[in-house]
Design a protein around this motif. Structure first.
Motif, mmCIF file in Angstrom:
data_model
loop_
_atom_site.group_PDB
_atom_site.id
_atom_site.type_symbol
_atom_site.label_atom_id
_atom_site.label_comp_id
_atom_site.label_asym_id
_atom_site.label_seq_id
_atom_site.Cartn_x
_atom_site.Cartn_y
_atom_site.Cartn_z
ATOM 1 N N PHE A 159 0.833 -1.193 0.000
ATOM 2 C CA PHE A 159 0.000 0.000 0.000
ATOM 3 C C PHE A 159 0.873 1.250 0.000
ATOM 4 N N ALA A 160 0.290 2.353 -0.431
ATOM 5 C CA ALA A 160 1.038 3.603 -0.522
ATOM 6 C C ALA A 160 1.568 4.030 0.837
ATOM 7 N N VAL A 161 0.783 3.794 1.891
ATOM 8 C CA VAL A 161 1.208 4.102 3.257
ATOM 9 C C VAL A 161 1.144 2.809 4.066
ATOM 10 N N GLU A 162 2.263 2.430 4.665
ATOM 11 C CA GLU A 162 2.307 1.215 5.487
ATOM 12 C C GLU A 162 2.908 1.547 6.846
ATOM 13 N N PRO A 163 2.440 0.918 7.926
ATOM 14 C CA PRO A 163 1.331 -0.038 7.953
ATOM 15 C C PRO A 163 0.022 0.600 7.486
ATOM 16 N N ALA A 164 -0.740 -0.134 6.700
ATOM 17 C CA ALA A 164 -1.997 0.376 6.156
ATOM 18 C C ALA A 164 -3.127 0.045 7.129
ATOM 19 N N THR A 165 -3.531 1.021 7.895
ATOM 20 C CA THR A 165 -4.637 0.828 8.843
ATOM 21 C C THR A 165 -5.934 1.415 8.315
ATOM 22 N N ASP A 166 -5.819 2.158 7.215
ATOM 23 C CA ASP A 166 -7.009 2.745 6.603
ATOM 24 C C ASP A 166 -6.756 2.866 5.111
ATOM 25 N N SER A 167 -7.726 2.503 4.311
ATOM 26 C CA SER A 167 -7.581 2.575 2.860
ATOM 27 C C SER A 167 -8.960 2.623 2.234
ATOM 28 N N PRO A 168 -9.127 3.335 1.108
ATOM 29 C CA PRO A 168 -10.415 3.343 0.418
ATOM 30 C C PRO A 168 -10.803 1.975 -0.120
ATOM 31 N N LEU A 169 -9.836 1.058 -0.133
ATOM 32 C CA LEU A 169 -10.099 -0.283 -0.659
ATOM 33 C C LEU A 169 -10.588 -1.250 0.416
ATOM 34 N N PHE A 170 -10.364 -0.929 1.674
ATOM 35 C CA PHE A 170 -10.755 -1.838 2.740
ATOM 36 C C PHE A 170 -12.278 -1.974 2.789
ATOM 37 N N GLY A 171 -12.726 -3.212 2.927
ATOM 38 C CA GLY A 171 -14.150 -3.486 3.057
ATOM 39 C C GLY A 171 -14.888 -3.590 1.745
ATOM 40 N N MET A 172 -14.197 -3.357 0.628
ATOM 41 C CA MET A 172 -14.874 -3.438 -0.668
ATOM 42 C C MET A 172 -15.005 -4.899 -1.109
ATOM 43 N N PRO A 173 -16.091 -5.253 -1.768
ATOM 44 C CA PRO A 173 -16.244 -6.626 -2.251
ATOM 45 C C PRO A 173 -15.211 -6.937 -3.328
ATOM 46 N N ASN A 174 -14.778 -8.192 -3.334
ATOM 47 C CA ASN A 174 -13.812 -8.700 -4.307
ATOM 48 C C ASN A 174 -12.503 -7.910 -4.299
ATOM 49 N N VAL A 175 -12.099 -7.492 -3.102
ATOM 50 C CA VAL A 175 -10.772 -6.919 -2.900
ATOM 51 C C VAL A 175 -10.070 -7.769 -1.850
ATOM 52 N N VAL A 176 -8.931 -8.328 -2.223
ATOM 53 C CA VAL A 176 -8.148 -9.173 -1.323
ATOM 54 C C VAL A 176 -6.946 -8.364 -0.848
ATOM 55 N N CYS A 177 -6.775 -8.268 0.457
ATOM 56 C CA CYS A 177 -5.659 -7.494 1.015
ATOM 57 C C CYS A 177 -4.844 -8.361 1.973
ATOM 58 N N THR A 178 -3.526 -8.266 1.853
ATOM 59 C CA THR A 178 -2.629 -8.932 2.797
ATOM 60 C C THR A 178 -1.588 -7.915 3.268
ATOM 61 N N PRO A 179 -1.034 -8.093 4.473
ATOM 62 C CA PRO A 179 -0.151 -7.081 5.084
ATOM 63 C C PRO A 179 1.315 -7.241 4.693
ATOM 64 N N HIS A 180 1.620 -7.036 3.420
ATOM 65 C CA HIS A 180 2.990 -7.100 2.899
ATOM 66 C C HIS A 180 3.641 -8.452 3.236
ATOM 67 N N LEU A 181 3.013 -9.500 2.733
ATOM 68 C CA LEU A 181 3.459 -10.866 3.025
ATOM 69 C C LEU A 181 4.301 -11.480 1.911
ATOM 70 N N GLY A 182 4.652 -10.694 0.886
ATOM 71 C CA GLY A 182 5.329 -11.255 -0.273
ATOM 72 C C GLY A 182 6.539 -12.103 0.060
ATOM 73 N N ALA A 183 7.323 -11.680 1.029
ATOM 74 C CA ALA A 183 8.541 -12.414 1.382
ATOM 75 C C ALA A 183 8.351 -13.319 2.590
ATOM 76 N N SER A 184 7.111 -13.452 3.050
ATOM 77 C CA SER A 184 6.873 -14.145 4.318
ATOM 78 C C SER A 184 6.610 -15.627 4.138
ATOM 79 N N THR A 185 7.673 -16.365 3.859
ATOM 80 C CA THR A 185 7.628 -17.823 3.941
ATOM 81 C C THR A 185 8.836 -18.287 4.737
#
Length: 531
Positions: A260-286
């Motif tokens: 997200f443009a601002v992280e940690p993202a605690t608020d976004s116009p995309l949050f709560g919208m249908p068919n929007v999947v959000c994860t907390p910067h997990l790309g490298a988290s394995t």
């Protein structure tokens, strides 16, 4: 006495053991990075500092570390390390640029599939005791067109996985050559075509001035109706408000974001919208990725502290201490030549030819080549360093040729870099004077003598009266100070160039004002890393 290393973030025990096995005195305190005061009190005792993202290596911390020689970041991002401050204090900063590639690519594929089949919403609905089978109508990926914005290390892995899913893959990447595209099995296109054709768009580019809001409101409006968008690269690549509006209107069918443009993202116009999947910067988290980067950084730091070998350094060439004393100014020159040409070249590069003349021809050309390549590539990817640049160049099908020759002119030595694209060649030469400062001495075959500055302006025009006055008056009227002004021409009344060393980069309205005069064929602001 054995070198001492402090591990102030959570690295694996296996990585810590690497230090011990190689005879290094290591302190493992994974919570110390969050305690700035205590870290500042103890850092002075250590030669090396191994971190992830929690520890902030600031100028203030470095001031308390007189013995520190190397900072190793387990991962690619070094936003938590003040690299200029480290450089000034002679502290090498290393990262592990390729350890997270597969994991990030897999996360992008996972988000794409979750989005196509509405898995998060269907999961929540089913857990809530609802059986809304008819509500969740998904999209089959087979046969759909995936558009990759960026086809470098991670993008190429995504392409490979997508082709395995029987998707058609198109890619926009200014540095992707045709030969490399064919080898990957992707079709290289311009950005406008990708936007118009793709059923799914996924981003794999760094955040730069050129890529910021690459999916703007205008670009999103030109996408295919029903497009789905995935971003596991960097926040800021997408105009999030415009994306939310596209989702509300139904033009965009769905989005999956890990950044997200601002992280940690605690608020976004995309949050709560249908068919929007959000994860907390997990790309490298394995587990595998975190283990890989931890092991890599331990090996790199141990190599440097015990043998002086430098790997994946962001602020240090891979040369010996003896070579560095002589080559330092020439390495800067090679990087500046690359930076200049990289910022001037918008089309895919097919070859890079470097000529070394005179004294410089007897130096470590591998390191000089790496500096030049990194300079060229840095225009599109600021995360590139002298170690990763040649790998990325090879992946993108860029052929490298090097020529040595005896002294041929008035200079004791010089370097000439030529970039070849499908449509043209562009060359630039430079030297180092007795003051150890790099100079540009030839552009497009035109002789000049230009000092390198952090902010420069390059113009081309016909050799006619009024150009110097227009540049000086326009910049002066807009409060842009000129530190140095260099001119050159091929012949009277023919092609002419100007290279201005400025105190700051002119704002876009100033550049537009210059273009509106009709005097200039080309006006290009340039930025150089002169630290």
């Amino acid at each position: 006495m054995a070198p001492r290393v402090l591990v102030s973030d959570a690295l694996s025990e296996t990585a810590v053991q690497i230090f011990r096995d190689r005879g290094i005195d290591v302190t493992f305190d994974p919570t110390l990075g969050k305690d700035k005061e205590r870290l500042a009190q103890v850092i002075g005792d250590y030669d090396g500092l191994a971190v992830r993202s929690a520890t902030k290596v600031t100028e203030k911390l470095l001031a308390n570390a007189p013995n520190l020689k190397v900072v190793g970041r387990a991962g690619i991002g070094v936003d938590n390390v003040d690299i200029p401050a480290a450089s000034k204090r002679g502290v090498i900063v290393m990262n592990t640029p390729f350890g997270n590639s597969i994991t990030t690519a897999e996360h992008a594929i996972a988000l794409m599939m979750a989005l196509a089949r509405q898995i998060p919403e269907a999961n929540a609905s089913t857990h809530a005791g609802k059986w809304e089978k008819s509500r969740f109508m998904g999209m089959e990926l087979t046969g759909k067109t995936l558009g990759l914005i960026g086809c470098g290390n991670i993008g190429s892995i995504v392409a490979e996985r997508a082709l395995g899913l029987r998707m058609k893959v198109i890619a926009y990447d200014p540095f992707l050559g045709e030969e490399r595209a064919v080898k990957l099995g992707v079709h290289k296109v311009e950005l406008d075509e990708l936007i118009a054709r793709a059923d799914v768009i996924t981003l794999h580019v760094p955040l730069t001035d050129k890529t910021r809001n690459i999916l703007s409101a205008d670009a999103l409006a030109r996408t295919k109706k029903g497009v789905r968008i995935v971003n596991c690269a960097r926040g800021g690549l997408i105009d999030e408000a415009a994306l939310a509006e596209g989702l509300r209107s139904g033009h965009v069918a769905g989005a999956a974001l890990d950044v997200f443009a601002v992280e940690p993202a605690t608020d976004s116009p995309l949050f709560g919208m249908p068919n929007v999947v959000c994860t907390p910067h997990l790309g490298a988290s394995t587990t595998e990725a975190q283990e890989n980067v931890a092991l890599q950084v331990a090996e790199q730091m141990a190599d440097y502290l015990l043998t002086g070998a430098v790997s994946n350094a962001l602020n240090m060439p891979s040369v010996t201490a003896e070579e560095a004393a002589v080559m330092g100014p020439w390495l800067k020159l090679a990087a500046h030549l690359g930076e200049f040409i990289g910022q001037m070249t918008d089309e895919p590069i097919t070859a890079l030819n470097i000529l070394y003349d005179g004294t410089v021809a007897g130096m470590n050309l591998e390191a000089l080549n790496c500096a030049a390549i990194a300079g060229v590539m840095r225009a599109a990817n600021p995360d590139v360093n002298m170690v990763s640049a040649p790998v990325i160049a090879r992946e993108r099908g860029i052929a490298l040729s090097t020529t040595r020759q005896e002294k041929t002119g008035v200079f004791d030595g010089y370097i000439k870099v030529t970039v070849v694209t499908e449509d043209r060649e562009r060359s630039l030469a430079g030297t180092v004077f007795s003051d150890h400062k790099p100079r540009f001495i030839q552009i497009k075959g035109i002789t000049i003598d230009a000092e390198v500055g952090a902010h420069m302006l390059y113009t081309t025009n016909d050799d006619v009266p009024g150009v110097i006055g227009t540049l000086g008056m326009t910049l002066g009227r807009n409060g842009v100070n000129i530190a140095n002004f260099t001119l050159g021409r091929s012949a009277q009344g023919r092609d002419a160039i100007a290279l201005l060393y400025l105190d700051e980069t002119p704002a876009q309205p100033v550049l537009d004002e210059l273009r509106a005069t009709g005097l200039f064929r080309q006006i290009r602001p340039l930025v150089f890393d002169v630290g």
